[in-house]
Design an enzyme around this catalytic site. Structure first.
Site, PDB file in Angstrom:
ATOM      1  N   ASP A  70       6.087 -14.294  -0.332  1.00  0.00           N
ATOM      2  CA  ASP A  70       5.196 -14.143   0.824  1.00  0.00           C
ATOM      3  C   ASP A  70       4.229 -15.329   0.873  1.00  0.00           C
ATOM      4  OD1 ASP A  70       4.014 -13.038   3.031  1.00  0.00           O
ATOM      5  OD2 ASP A  70       2.844 -11.561   1.928  1.00  0.00           O
ATOM      6  N   GLU A  71       3.695 -15.638   2.081  1.00  0.00           N
ATOM      7  CA  GLU A  71       2.741 -16.738   2.260  1.00  0.00           C
ATOM      8  C   GLU A  71       3.273 -18.026   1.614  1.00  0.00           C
ATOM      9  OE1 GLU A  71       0.371 -16.362   4.215  1.00  0.00           O
ATOM     10  OE2 GLU A  71      -0.406 -14.329   4.139  1.00  0.00           O
ATOM     11  N   GLN A  89      -0.249 -21.864   9.424  1.00  0.00           N
ATOM     12  CA  GLN A  89      -1.353 -21.246   8.675  1.00  0.00           C
ATOM     13  C   GLN A  89      -1.502 -21.862   7.283  1.00  0.00           C
ATOM     14  OE1 GLN A  89      -2.101 -16.895   9.421  1.00  0.00           O
ATOM     15  NE2 GLN A  89       0.028 -16.943  10.104  1.00  0.00           N
ATOM     16  N   ARG A 110      -7.217 -14.241  14.388  1.00  0.00           N
ATOM     17  CA  ARG A 110      -7.779 -13.055  13.721  1.00  0.00           C
ATOM     18  C   ARG A 110      -8.189 -12.011  14.759  1.00  0.00           C
ATOM     19  NH1 ARG A 110      -5.040 -13.505  10.095  1.00  0.00           N
ATOM     20  NH2 ARG A 110      -4.261 -15.243  11.325  1.00  0.00           N
ATOM     21  N   LYS A 135       5.247  -9.729   8.901  1.00  0.00           N
ATOM     22  CA  LYS A 135       6.020 -10.310   7.796  1.00  0.00           C
ATOM     23  C   LYS A 135       6.039  -9.398   6.570  1.00  0.00           C
ATOM     24  CE  LYS A 135       2.076 -13.094   6.270  1.00  0.00           C
ATOM     25  NZ  LYS A 135       1.803 -12.318   5.071  1.00  0.00           N
ATOM     26  N   THR A 136       4.923  -8.731   6.265  1.00  0.00           N
ATOM     27  CA  THR A 136       4.907  -7.843   5.101  1.00  0.00           C
ATOM     28  C   THR A 136       5.885  -6.687   5.293  1.00  0.00           C
ATOM     29  OG1 THR A 136       2.582  -8.402   4.729  1.00  0.00           O
ATOM     30  CG2 THR A 136       3.442  -6.461   3.593  1.00  0.00           C
TER      31      THR A 136
END
Length: 663
Positions: free
Chosen positions: A215-216, A246, A599, A32-33
Site C-alpha cells: 500500500d502507498e 500523492q 482531503r 485502494k484499501t
C-alpha cells in the site's frame, strides 16, 4: 466467482489478478484499501493460498492495524493464521529476528530510536574533535546513505557534510554493532543485505512470502524497493497500490520514480487505474485534476465522482494573517450553527507548522476546541523514554545509549567523568559500557566503582527475572518502585507534574499488558520492546474521537478526509515553499496542494494574505501560482474585511455567534 458487489469493475479486475506483477494506480479516495483487503480474502478463500504465504505492507502501524481488522472480520476460524500485515519496518524486523545472527549480532538486539542514533553521532564527533553542531546534518546524511542502500565503502561524497558523514559512517556502524543494536534504517538495509548474499535465507523468505501487496507504494524509498525486489526474484506476485500524484515525502527518502522503475524492472507489469473517487464532489475533483495535470506523468489518470456537482471553491483574499485566521474561526462558527454540525467536521490545513499560531489564537478567542496535529509524541515524553531505557538495558545490557540514560535517572552518584572514563575504556577494549563495568583493568575510585557494579548487578537480576518469570508484566511493573522513580519525579518538579508523569508511566504499563495478552502479541521482552519502538517511528497520529477542529500540516493530513477543509496560506514562498527552486521541487509542492484539495468531501475554501509578517518584517506576498492553475469556473472569489478596518464588527459577529451557540 461473479463480480463482488462492493467493488467497481477496475477494483474487481485488480482483485482477480493473482499471478504476476500488478500496479494499481489508485487516485485519492478511490478505495485502494478495500482492494487490498478484498484481494487477500480472494487469495485465501478462492485461490486456496495459505495465509502464511501472503504479506501486506503499508507505512504506518495504524494503517496496518485497520487493514488487519477488516480482514479478520471476513475470515473465519484459522484461515487467516500466519497472514502478515505490517509496516515495511516490522517486516524487516521479522526477517532480522531470524537472520541477524548471520551478521554477528546476538539474539537480544536492540532497536534504537532517532534520538539515540543522534547521541551516537554526537559521541563520535566529540571523540574525533569534530563539530558537534553538525551532528543532526551528519545523522540525516547517514540515514540517506542507508535509505539509498549504500554500504560505507559505496558512498561517494559530493559536499562537505557528505564527506564528514562518509568518514563517520563506518564508525557509526561499528558503535551500533558493539551495542548489539540496529537503527530504524537498518531494519530495511540489513534484511536486504542478508537476503542478497545468503542463499539459504533468501530461499526461506522467498518461499515464505509468495504474494506481496504494498500500500502507498509511492512513499517507498530505494532501500525498501530493493528489499521487495530480492523477495520477488523467484515469484513476481506483486500488487503495488499507489498514486504518483500523492508522492510528497522526498524529504524523508521516498522515491517517486519507484513507480516508474516497476515498469522497467517488471516487463510483464499490468497497470489498472482506479479513477472513481468516493470522497469528494465533482467540482473539487475537476479543480484538483486541473492542478495536477501541470505535472508530468508516466501514467495519466483523471478522478471523477458521482457524488454531485458540489459548491464552487471559495477563495478569500485576506488583509493579513490574523484576518485570515479570524475569517476561518468565524466561518466555522457560522456554518456549525447553520448545519447543527460537529467541530470534527472541519480541518484547517497549512504548509508549515509556524502557520498554526494565529489560527490557534483566533480559535481560542472564539472558544472553538481544536487539536494541533504533530504535538509531542507520547513516546517522546521523558518519563516514557526513561522507563523504556531501563527495559532496553534489562533486555540487552550492551545497549550503550540505554545505559547512559538509565544509569543516572535517578542519580546514583556516578559522575560524568566516571562515565567518560568508562566509555574510553569500553572503546579501547572493543566492548560495551556494561561489560567494562566488571573489567579488572577499570581504574576508578571505590565509591564510583561500587555504584556502577550495584547498578549492573541490579540490571542482571532484572534480566534473570524477565527470562525466568512466567509473567513478564509484574517484572516490568516493579521497575519504577525499585529505582525510586516517584521520588525522582517529585525532586524534579511539583507534585502535580510528578503525578501527571507517573500516570503516563502507568498508561504505558497498561498498554504493555494489553499487548502481552493478545493472541499474536509479543512472546518476550525483546519482542515487546521492538514492537513498541516501531510505534514511536514513522507513526501517523492516532484517530481522535474528540469533537474538535483539526489543525494540521498538509504532510500530516495525507490519508485523512473531512467534510470541510480550509486551506490557508496560498502564497508564493509558503506554497510553493521558498526552498523549492527546481522543477522537481515545484512539482512536489503541487502534489502537496493536490493532496490538501482532495482531503475535502463537499466544501473547500482557499485563502491567501496580501500582507504577512516574516522574520519581523511585513511583506507583500504574491498569491500562489497554483491558484492560477484552477479553472475560473470552479472558483468563487471573496474578499475578507480587514480586522484593522472593522474590529468592532468582527468582535460583534463572534459575540452573536457565541451567544447563539451557548443558548
Amino acid at each position: 466467482m461473479s463480480n463482488c458487489p462492493d467493488l467497481n469493475a477496475p477494483q474487481w479486475e485488480a482483485v482477480r489478478h493473482v499471478h504476476g506483477p500488478l500496479l494499481v494506480l489508485a487516485g485519492a479516495g478511490s478505495g485502494k484499501t478495500r482492494v487490498i483487503t478484498q484481494k487477500i480474502i480472494h487469495l485465501i478463500q478462492n485461490e486456496q493460498v495459505a495465509a502464511q504465504h501472503i504479506a501486506a505492507v503499508t507505512f504506518t502501524n495504524k494503517a496496518a492495524r485497520e487493514m488487519k481488522a477488516r480482514i479478520s472480520q471476513r475470515l473465519e476460524g484459522r484461515t487467516g493464521r500466519g497472514l502478515l500485515v505490517s509496516t515495511f519496518h516490522r517486516l524487516g524486523l521479522q526477517i532480522l529476528r531470524r537472520e541477524l545472527p548471520r551478521l554477528g549480532y546476538g539474539p537480544a538486539f536492540s532497536v534504537i530510536d532517532p534520538g539515540d542514533s543522534l547521541a551516537v553521532v554526537r559521541g563520535l564527533l566529540r571523540e574525533s574533535n569534530g563539530a558537534a553542531d553538525l551532528a543532526e546534518a551528519i545523522q540525516s546524511r547517514i540515514s540517506r546513505f542507508k535509505n539509498d542502500g549504500l554500504a560505507p565503502e559505496e558512498v561517494v561524497a559530493d559536499d562537505q557534510i557528505g564527506a564528514l558523514a562518509q568518514a563517520l559512517y563506518p564508525e557509526y556502524n561499528k558503535s551500533l554493532h558493539a551495542c548489539n543494536a540496529v537503527d530504524l534504517d537498518d531494519l530495511i538495509l540489513l534484511p536486504t543485505r542478508i537476503l542478497s548474499t545468503d542463499e539459504a535465507a533468501r530461499a526461506y523468505w522467498q518461499d515464505r512470502l509468495r504474494y506481496l501487496l504494498v500500500d502507498e507504494y509511492q512513499d517507498s524509498n530505494g532501500a525498501q524497493y530493493r528489499l521487495l525486489r530480492v523477495l520477488l526474484q523467484q515469484r513476481q506476485n506483486l500488487t503495488a497500490v499507489g498514486d504518483d500524484d500523492q508522492s510528497i515525502y522526498s524529504w524523508r527518502g521516498a522515491a517517486a520514480d519507484n513507480l516508474h522503475r516497476l515498469a522497467e524492472d517488471f516487463p510483464t507489469l499490468k497497470v489498472i487505474k482506479l479513477e472513481q473517487n468516493y470522497r469528494s464532489t465533482a467540482r473539487i475533483l475537476r479543480a484538483a485534476n486541473a492542478v495536477i495535470a501541470q505535472n508530468e506523468h508516466l501514467f495519466e489518470k483523471r478522478l471523477w465522482s458521482d457524488l454531485g456537482e458540489g459548491e464552487r471553491i471559495q477563495v478569500h483574499a485576506c488583509a493579513e494573517e490574523s484576518d485570515e485566521a479570524e475569517r476561518v474561526a468565524n466561518a466555522i462558527l457560522r456554518d456549525r450553527f447553520q448545519r447543527d454540525g460537529a467541530y470534527r467536521d472541519y480541518a484547517v490545513l497549512y504548509r508549515s507548522n509556524h502557520q498554526s499560531r494565529p489560527l490557534e489564537a483566533a480559535l481560542r478567542a472564539a472558544r472553538i476546541p481544536y487539536q494541533v496535529s504533530g504535538g509531542i509524541s507520547f513516546f517522546e515524553r521523558a518519563e516514557i523514554k526513561d522507563f523504556l531505557a531501563y527495559c532496553r538495558l534489562i533486555h540487552n545490557p550492551d545497549d550503550d545509549p540505554a545505559l547512559l540514560r538509565a544509569v543516572n535517572t535517578p542519580r546514583r552518584g556516578i559522575g560524568s567523568q566516571t562515565l567518560e572514563y568508562l566509555g574510553q575504556h569500553a572503546r579501547a577494549q572493543g566492548q560495551s559500557f556494561f561489560a567494562s563495568i566488571f573489567s579488572e583493568e577499570l581504574e576508578l575510585p571505590a565509591r564510583s566503582r561500587n555504584a556502577l557494579e550495584d547498578f549492573a548487578n541490579w540490571i542482571n537480576q532484572k534480566n534473570d527475572e524477565a527470562q525466568r518469570s512466567a509473567e513478564l508484566l509484574p517484572v516490568l511493573q516493579s521497575i519504577p518502585e525499585e529505582i525510586g522513580y516517584w521520588q525522582y519525579l517529585l525532586d524534579e518538579g511539583d507534585e502535580r507534574g510528578a503525578r501527571r508523569r507517573w500516570e503516563n508511566l502507568q498508561e504505558l504499563l497498561d498498554w504493555m499488558g494489553r499487548l502481552l495478552e493478545q493472541e499474536d502479541g509479543p512472546k518476550d521482552l525483546g519482542e515487546l520492546l521492538q514492537r513498541l519502538m516501531l510505534y514511536t517511528m514513522l507513526e501517523r497520529e492516532e484517530d481522535d474521537d474528540r469533537d474538535v477542529v483539526r489543525l494540521s500540516t498538509l504532510h500530516a493530513a495525507k490519508g485523512l478526509e473531512f467534510p470541510q477543509v480550509f486551506l490557508v496560506g496560498l502564497e508564493e514562498e509558503l506554497l510553493p515553499h521558498r526552498n523549492s527552486e527546481t522543477p522537481a521541487q515545484i512539482a512536489e509542492e503541487r502534489r502537496l496542494f493536490y493532496v490538501g484539495m482532495t482531503r475535502a468531501r463537499f466544501r473547500l475554501q482557499l485563502s491567501f494574505c496580501q500582507k504577512r509578517k516574516r522574520y519581523g518584517e511585513m511583506l507583500n506576498p504574491e498569491p500562489s501560482r497554483f491558484l492560477q492553475e484552477i479553472p475560473a469556473e470552479h472558483l468563487d472569489w471573496q474578499r475578507s474585511a480587514s480586522t484593522a478596518d472593522a474590529p468592532e464588527e468582527t468582535e460583534d459577529a463572534f459575540a452573536r455567534l457565541r451567544a447563539l451557540l451557548d443558548s
